[in-house]
Design a protein around this motif. Structure first.
Motif, PDB file in Angstrom:
ATOM      1  N   VAL A 162      74.937  26.284  -0.978  1.00 35.97           N
ATOM      2  CA  VAL A 162      75.332  26.155  -2.362  1.00 35.97           C
ATOM      3  C   VAL A 162      75.963  27.273  -2.915  1.00 35.97           C
ATOM      4  N   ARG A 173      78.481  16.411  -5.622  1.00 38.24           N
ATOM      5  CA  ARG A 173      78.578  17.174  -4.467  1.00 38.24           C
ATOM      6  C   ARG A 173      77.673  16.933  -3.338  1.00 38.24           C
ATOM      7  N   LEU A 174      76.521  16.760  -3.787  1.00 40.86           N
ATOM      8  CA  LEU A 174      75.365  16.374  -2.767  1.00 40.86           C
ATOM      9  C   LEU A 174      75.403  14.955  -2.251  1.00 40.86           C
ATOM     10  N   LEU A 189      72.900  22.446  -8.106  1.00 38.65           N
ATOM     11  CA  LEU A 189      73.717  21.581  -7.358  1.00 38.65           C
ATOM     12  C   LEU A 189      74.312  20.459  -7.958  1.00 38.65           C
ATOM     13  N   GLU A 205      74.356  22.998   4.456  1.00 42.97           N
ATOM     14  CA  GLU A 205      75.276  23.619   3.581  1.00 42.97           C
ATOM     15  C   GLU A 205      74.690  24.740   2.786  1.00 42.97           C
ATOM     16  N   ASN A 214      81.108  27.014  -6.883  1.00 41.37           N
ATOM     17  CA  ASN A 214      81.950  25.908  -7.103  1.00 41.37           C
ATOM     18  C   ASN A 214      81.154  24.638  -6.970  1.00 41.37           C
ATOM     19  N   ASP A 215      80.101  24.509  -6.177  1.00 39.60           N
ATOM     20  CA  ASP A 215      79.141  23.550  -6.034  1.00 39.60           C
ATOM     21  C   ASP A 215      78.225  23.033  -7.348  1.00 39.60           C
ATOM     22  N   THR A 216      78.028  24.148  -8.332  1.00 41.03           N
ATOM     23  CA  THR A 216      76.963  24.006  -9.242  1.00 41.03           C
ATOM     24  C   THR A 216      77.605  23.651 -10.575  1.00 41.03           C
ATOM     25  N   ASN A 217      76.759  23.138 -11.663  1.00 41.61           N
ATOM     26  CA  ASN A 217      76.832  22.825 -12.946  1.00 41.61           C
ATOM     27  C   ASN A 217      76.712  24.200 -13.509  1.00 41.61           C
ATOM     28  N   HIS A 252      78.293  13.367  -1.715  1.00 40.01           N
ATOM     29  CA  HIS A 252      79.626  13.648  -0.756  1.00 40.01           C
ATOM     30  C   HIS A 252      78.923  14.180   0.560  1.00 40.01           C
ATOM     31  N   TRP A 253      78.151  15.374   0.607  1.00 36.12           N
ATOM     32  CA  TRP A 253      77.673  15.907   1.893  1.00 36.12           C
ATOM     33  C   TRP A 253      76.801  14.723   2.472  1.00 36.12           C
ATOM     34  N   LEU A 305      71.792  27.359  -6.979  1.00 32.62           N
ATOM     35  CA  LEU A 305      72.853  28.285  -6.444  1.00 32.62           C
ATOM     36  C   LEU A 305      72.080  29.071  -5.269  1.00 32.62           C
TER      37      LEU A 305
END
Length: 173
Positions: free
Chosen positions: A19, A34-35, A30, A17, A22-25, A37-38, A71
């Motif tokens: 990063v 989200r991690l 990350l 994947e 939209n995947d980050t704070n 989930h993956w 990111l």
């Protein structure tokens, strides 16, 4: 009649994947959710490969976050079935973060997920046995029983005095 999977590599999955923003704070790291989930997807694929059935997540344990993932990093998730029980499988995950421009790669996470195999009616179904071959596979296989007993104790599904392998591990004569 039970099925035996003699080659654990059959139950091995590698997922990548990228990063994205939209995947980050707000720190450009990350997000842990989200991690997870993956990782759940990669582990489910390994479980399904092993069982040749749909599997559902039963538990997630021992997730450790060792290094932030930034990111733009490329994530590699390695998922491998470590042991099959009657209707469930344990999957070990290792997560690597790679910064392509710098060429740096570091392990960022590891975890164990447990999945239960289901038939077409949503009922649990026996899974194929797994026979470990390498020294590492044998070690993970042996440890899976202790990890399972600990999970069951923590979930209130097993009494501590029933966890023979855990007792043997801590109280060797």
């Amino acid at each position: 009649m039970s099925t035996i999977v003699k080659n654990p590599k059959h139950s091995f999955t590698i997922m990548n994947e990228l990063v994205l923003p939209n995947d980050t704070n707000t720190l450009n790291n990350l997000m842990g959710g989200r991690l997870l989930h993956w990782m759940d997807i990669a582990a489910a694929i390994s479980g399904q490969k092993h069982c040749n059935r749909i599997v559902v997540t039963a538990s997630v344990d021992n997730v450790s976050f060792q290094h932030p993932i930034k990111l733009g990093d490329v994530i590699t998730i390695e998922a491998k079935v470590t042991r099959a029980f009657h209707t469930s499988v344990e999957v070990r995950l290792d997560v690597w973060a790679e910064n392509i421009p710098s060429g740096s790669r570091q392990k960022s996470n590891e975890a164990y997920y447990t999945f239960v195999a289901l038939d077409s009616n949503g009922k649990t179904i026996p899974v194929p046995e797994l026979v470990p071959e390498t020294e590492d596979e044998i070690e993970l296989y042996a440890g899976a029983l202790r990890r399972r007993q600990l999970r069951l104790i923590l979930a209130g599904k097993m009494k501590a005095h029933e966890a023979i392998e855990l007792k043997d591990f801590f109280f060797k004569a």
